[in-house]
Design a protein around this motif. Structure first.
Motif, PDB file in Angstrom:
ATOM      1  N   PRO A 268      59.497  70.180  56.616  1.00 32.67           N
ATOM      2  CA  PRO A 268      60.860  70.694  56.434  1.00 32.67           C
ATOM      3  C   PRO A 268      61.906  69.691  56.909  1.00 32.67           C
ATOM      4  CG  PRO A 268      59.799  71.766  58.296  1.00 32.67           C
ATOM      5  CD  PRO A 268      58.747  70.943  57.637  1.00 32.67           C
ATOM      6  N   ALA A 269      63.080  69.786  56.327  1.00 31.18           N
ATOM      7  CA  ALA A 269      64.169  68.876  56.687  1.00 31.18           C
ATOM      8  C   ALA A 269      64.581  69.097  58.136  1.00 31.18           C
ATOM      9  CB  ALA A 269      65.352  69.096  55.750  1.00 31.18           C
ATOM     10  N   ASP A 270      64.869  68.003  58.802  1.00 33.04           N
ATOM     11  CA  ASP A 270      65.299  68.055  60.199  1.00 33.04           C
ATOM     12  C   ASP A 270      66.813  68.225  60.256  1.00 33.04           C
ATOM     13  OD1 ASP A 270      63.895  67.207  63.023  1.00 33.04           O
ATOM     14  OD2 ASP A 270      66.042  66.752  63.003  1.00 33.04           O
ATOM     15  N   ARG A 271      67.266  68.953  61.283  1.00 29.59           N
ATOM     16  CA  ARG A 271      68.709  69.224  61.396  1.00 29.59           C
ATOM     17  C   ARG A 271      69.492  67.940  61.713  1.00 29.59           C
ATOM     18  NH1 ARG A 271      71.356  74.043  65.162  1.00 29.59           N
ATOM     19  NH2 ARG A 271      73.337  74.195  64.001  1.00 29.59           N
ATOM     20  N   THR A 272      68.907  67.069  62.506  1.00 30.49           N
ATOM     21  CA  THR A 272      69.564  65.801  62.860  1.00 30.49           C
ATOM     22  C   THR A 272      68.605  64.661  62.569  1.00 30.49           C
ATOM     23  OG1 THR A 272      68.832  66.043  65.140  1.00 30.49           O
ATOM     24  CG2 THR A 272      71.024  66.888  64.620  1.00 30.49           C
ATOM     25  N   PRO A 273      68.476  64.244  61.308  1.00 35.79           N
ATOM     26  CA  PRO A 273      67.474  63.232  60.958  1.00 35.79           C
ATOM     27  C   PRO A 273      67.747  61.855  61.564  1.00 35.79           C
ATOM     28  CG  PRO A 273      68.907  63.700  59.097  1.00 35.79           C
ATOM     29  CD  PRO A 273      69.240  64.709  60.135  1.00 35.79           C
ATOM     30  N   ALA A 274      68.966  61.609  62.005  1.00 38.91           N
ATOM     31  CA  ALA A 274      69.282  60.264  62.527  1.00 38.91           C
ATOM     32  C   ALA A 274      68.506  59.942  63.794  1.00 38.91           C
ATOM     33  CB  ALA A 274      70.795  60.135  62.777  1.00 38.91           C
ATOM     34  N   ASP A 275      68.165  60.952  64.607  1.00 42.14           N
ATOM     35  CA  ASP A 275      67.447  60.676  65.860  1.00 42.14           C
ATOM     36  C   ASP A 275      65.938  60.843  65.718  1.00 42.14           C
ATOM     37  OD1 ASP A 275      67.202  63.415  65.661  1.00 42.14           O
ATOM     38  OD2 ASP A 275      68.339  63.882  67.486  1.00 42.14           O
ATOM     39  N   ASN A 276      65.442  60.896  64.460  1.00 43.71           N
ATOM     40  CA  ASN A 276      64.003  61.024  64.251  1.00 43.71           C
ATOM     41  C   ASN A 276      63.293  59.673  64.208  1.00 43.71           C
ATOM     42  OD1 ASN A 276      64.931  63.676  63.688  1.00 43.71           O
ATOM     43  ND2 ASN A 276      63.163  64.075  62.409  1.00 43.71           N
ATOM     44  N   THR A 277      64.021  58.591  64.173  1.00 42.91           N
ATOM     45  CA  THR A 277      63.433  57.252  64.100  1.00 42.91           C
ATOM     46  C   THR A 277      63.920  56.400  65.271  1.00 42.91           C
ATOM     47  OG1 THR A 277      63.311  57.373  61.689  1.00 42.91           O
ATOM     48  CG2 THR A 277      63.190  55.183  62.688  1.00 42.91           C
ATOM     49  N   ALA A 278      62.967  55.729  65.895  1.00 45.20           N
ATOM     50  CA  ALA A 278      63.292  54.834  67.023  1.00 45.20           C
ATOM     51  C   ALA A 278      62.801  53.429  66.688  1.00 45.20           C
ATOM     52  CB  ALA A 278      62.654  55.350  68.305  1.00 45.20           C
ATOM     53  N   PRO A 279      63.703  52.467  66.335  1.00 45.16           N
ATOM     54  CA  PRO A 279      63.303  51.085  66.069  1.00 45.16           C
ATOM     55  C   PRO A 279      63.161  50.283  67.389  1.00 45.16           C
ATOM     56  CG  PRO A 279      65.622  51.342  65.596  1.00 45.16           C
ATOM     57  CD  PRO A 279      65.121  52.705  66.014  1.00 45.16           C
ATOM     58  N   THR A 280      62.233  49.407  67.411  1.00 43.44           N
ATOM     59  CA  THR A 280      62.006  48.562  68.601  1.00 43.44           C
ATOM     60  C   THR A 280      61.715  47.128  68.159  1.00 43.44           C
ATOM     61  OG1 THR A 280      61.069  50.440  69.834  1.00 43.44           O
ATOM     62  CG2 THR A 280      60.584  48.223  70.652  1.00 43.44           C
ATOM     63  N   ASP A 281      62.454  46.183  68.750  1.00 45.15           N
ATOM     64  CA  ASP A 281      62.170  44.762  68.487  1.00 45.15           C
ATOM     65  C   ASP A 281      61.111  44.263  69.464  1.00 45.15           C
ATOM     66  OD1 ASP A 281      64.096  44.728  66.512  1.00 45.15           O
ATOM     67  OD2 ASP A 281      65.728  44.070  67.860  1.00 45.15           O
ATOM     68  N   LEU A 282      60.181  43.504  68.976  1.00 38.84           N
ATOM     69  CA  LEU A 282      59.100  42.953  69.805  1.00 38.84           C
ATOM     70  C   LEU A 282      59.459  41.512  70.151  1.00 38.84           C
ATOM     71  CD1 LEU A 282      56.016  44.397  67.866  1.00 38.84           C
ATOM     72  CD2 LEU A 282      57.246  45.413  69.806  1.00 38.84           C
ATOM     73  N   ARG A 283      59.623  41.239  71.453  1.00 43.89           N
ATOM     74  CA  ARG A 283      60.017  39.908  71.919  1.00 43.89           C
ATOM     75  C   ARG A 283      58.790  39.163  72.464  1.00 43.89           C
ATOM     76  NH1 ARG A 283      65.561  41.564  75.230  1.00 43.89           N
ATOM     77  NH2 ARG A 283      66.789  42.187  73.380  1.00 43.89           N
ATOM     78  N   LEU A 284      58.631  37.945  71.995  1.00 41.81           N
ATOM     79  CA  LEU A 284      57.527  37.087  72.433  1.00 41.81           C
ATOM     80  C   LEU A 284      58.129  35.909  73.220  1.00 41.81           C
ATOM     81  CD1 LEU A 284      55.504  37.032  69.084  1.00 41.81           C
ATOM     82  CD2 LEU A 284      55.408  38.721  70.920  1.00 41.81           C
ATOM     83  N   PRO A 285      58.004  35.925  74.548  1.00 42.78           N
ATOM     84  CA  PRO A 285      58.601  34.823  75.335  1.00 42.78           C
ATOM     85  C   PRO A 285      57.878  33.502  75.128  1.00 42.78           C
ATOM     86  CG  PRO A 285      57.314  36.240  76.744  1.00 42.78           C
ATOM     87  CD  PRO A 285      57.303  36.872  75.394  1.00 42.78           C
ATOM     88  N   ALA A 286      58.568  32.460  75.416  1.00 43.99           N
ATOM     89  CA  ALA A 286      57.957  31.113  75.325  1.00 43.99           C
ATOM     90  C   ALA A 286      56.983  30.921  76.463  1.00 43.99           C
ATOM     91  CB  ALA A 286      59.031  30.041  75.346  1.00 43.99           C
ATOM     92  N   ALA A 287      56.007  30.044  76.269  1.00 44.75           N
ATOM     93  CA  ALA A 287      54.993  29.827  77.298  1.00 44.75           C
ATOM     94  C   ALA A 287      55.555  28.893  78.355  1.00 44.75           C
ATOM     95  CB  ALA A 287      53.765  29.212  76.686  1.00 44.75           C
TER      96      ALA A 287
END
Length: 287
Positions: A268-287
């Motif tokens: 079913p459709a969500d009342r507030t679909p904007a908060d249904n997705t959480a994007p995350t950037d993956l950071r790879l530090p230099a050695a």
């Protein structure tokens, strides 16, 4: 001879001739006729009581069997009706013929019971409709219940070198602000092609690969049980990136988690679909 004397002789001759003719037509009576008539009367008097007795016995048997058939009296032939006894017994009468809708008549030998009134059955009333709310699946168009799930995760996650790759832990919180029940919260996972995720120990079920392009791949994961209304649940996922440490620092985009309510295989459709997705950037530090 005088012709006038011929008249009386002629008249006498005529009477004599008529008398002779009459006597010739008369026959002697049959001497056995009185005996035959007496025998017929005796036979009729013997047969009539036997027939009447048979009729009475047959009528009693019909009454005991409850039959609605009425037997007609046997015909009796007699030469002298005034000498014949009645074909019906002097006492009692044939049972009345019952109507098709009435019950069978009781046997004549059974004492008559006092007729009882047929009790009228009381009208049955249906069970009252329950006054409380009925358990439902899909709410009606006028229902005020709704689905409102949300997911929260860090906007960026820094991974560390581990066994020739980069790895780390991602903490995720899912919440339920809705008022409608659901079966489970499914999870859609989008990953960079170099990344993998491990959901062991989280309660979320198996994942199914749905597609891939040059940059990302998508999986649908069967969800955990529903979160109580107004409550939340936290998870920790293991994330790994198959990139060897030692190079320059870099960031991988495209990682995202999306939660949705599952109701019997439907979403079913969500009342507030904007908060249904959480994007995350993956950071790879230099050695």
């Amino acid at each position: 001879m005088d012709q006038r004397d011929l008249g009386p002789d002629r008249l006498a001759g005529a009477f004599a001739e008529l008398r002779s003719a009459s006597l010739r037509q008369v026959t002697d009576p049959d001497p056995d006729e009185p005996r035959r008539r007496a025998y017929r009367r005796l036979r009729n008097r013997t047969a009539v009581p036997a027939v009447a007795t048979a009729v009475v016995l047959l009528a009693g048997a019909v009454g005991l069997a409850g039959s609605a058939v009425r037997l007609p009296p046997a015909p009796v032939t007699a030469t002298d009706p005034t000498d014949l006894p009645s074909a019906r017994p002097s006492t009692g009468s044939a049972p009345p013929e019952p109507s098709p809708s009435s019950p069978p008549a009781a046997p004549s030998g059974t004492p008559s019971a006092t007729p009882s009134r047929t009790a009228t059955p009381a009208p049955t009333t249906g069970a009252p409709a329950p006054s409380g709310p009925r358990p439902g699946g899909t709410p009606s168009a006028t229902s005020a219940r709704y689905v409102d799930l949300s997911i929260d995760a860090p906007r960026a996650l820094t991974l560390q070198p581990s066994g020739g790759t980069y790895a780390g832990w991602l903490d995720v919180t899912m919440a339920n602000a809705g008022t409608r029940a659901y079966d489970s919260g499914d999870l859609i996972v989008v990953l960079p092609v170099e990344a993998t995720i491990n959901l062991d120990g989280t309660g979320i079920g198996g994942c199914f690969h749905q597609g891939q392009n040059d940059d990302t791949k998508t999986m649908f994961c069967t969800g955990d049980s529903q979160i109580p209304a107004g409550g939340s649940r936290s998870y920790r996922f293991r994330v790994r990136v198959d990139v060897a440490p030692g190079g320059p620092a870099r960031t991988l985009a495209g990682f995202a988690l999306t939660v949705r309510a599952n109701v019997g295989g439907a979403f079913p459709a969500d009342r507030t679909p904007a908060d249904n997705t959480a994007p995350t950037d993956l950071r790879l530090p230099a050695a």
